[in-house]
Design an enzyme around this catalytic site. Sequence first.
Site, PDB file in Angstrom:
ATOM      1  N   ILE A 129     -57.526  17.528 -29.556  1.00  0.00           N
ATOM      2  CA  ILE A 129     -58.816  18.029 -28.827  1.00  0.00           C
ATOM      3  C   ILE A 129     -59.584  18.883 -29.963  1.00  0.00           C
ATOM      4  CG2 ILE A 129     -59.203  20.413 -27.710  1.00  0.00           C
ATOM      5  CD1 ILE A 129     -56.849  19.911 -25.887  1.00  0.00           C
ATOM      6  N   TYR A 130     -59.449  19.237 -31.098  1.00  0.00           N
ATOM      7  CA  TYR A 130     -60.439  19.476 -32.016  1.00  0.00           C
ATOM      8  C   TYR A 130     -60.853  18.689 -32.291  1.00  0.00           C
ATOM      9  CZ  TYR A 130     -61.115  20.985 -36.121  1.00  0.00           C
ATOM     10  OH  TYR A 130     -61.539  21.282 -38.136  1.00  0.00           O
ATOM     11  N   LEU A 131     -60.849  17.894 -32.461  1.00  0.00           N
ATOM     12  CA  LEU A 131     -61.283  16.347 -33.525  1.00  0.00           C
ATOM     13  C   LEU A 131     -62.719  15.672 -32.355  1.00  0.00           C
ATOM     14  CD1 LEU A 131     -58.712  13.881 -35.317  1.00  0.00           C
ATOM     15  CD2 LEU A 131     -60.184  15.456 -36.467  1.00  0.00           C
TER      16      LEU A 131
END
Length: 219
Positions: A129-131
């Site tokens: 999700i961060y990426l």
Amino acid sequence: MHVAIAGGHGQIALHLERELAAAGHTSTAIIRNPDHADDVRAAGAEPVVLDLEDTTATRLAEAVGNADAVVFAAGAGPNSGAGRKATMDRDGALLLIAAAQLTGTMRYVMVSAMGADDGDPDSDDVFQIYLVAKGAADAALRESELDWTVVRPGRLTNDSATGAVELAESVDRGEIPRADVAAVLARTLEEPGTVGTTFEVVGGATPIRDAVRAIASGT
């Protein structure tokens, strides 16, 4: 040169503020916690207290002021949940794009991450999700009319600076001290030829100034 840094109390940002001050530049550190003001002053920056997750582009533009460049060095942090990857790592960067457009501050340097274009949008994994969030922010910046550079460091460490890196459009995965990332950012801001480039950087053997000049010249 005057630089406004979003996430001005982060570890990379504090190193960057020292780099800028040592080179004769000035900076504004945009911070959320007023208790951090003395730290950024000690690093050579002027603090402005503003919560990127609770503000508007207009108020952020006021914080940016007449800066010659902006740097997005903010982040939700490794222990944050999926929601803040969107509200900080993505939306905070988008808000700074809007603020830069309002002020006419064309130069924008993004601190991104290796693999930011490869996140799985269907995954519930927080790192994925961060990426995805970082990739969306990078894409929005590249699609803007700003003079952008996207810097994608490898795994960050708190080791002492080495002054040398491996830097290219794509490099093998590796580590890099935060202090060296800050030095890369400072040199990037000084090199007009880095506008319109996206590059990865890890620890290596090439002096930072030479590595940034090489990417700026397309060699």
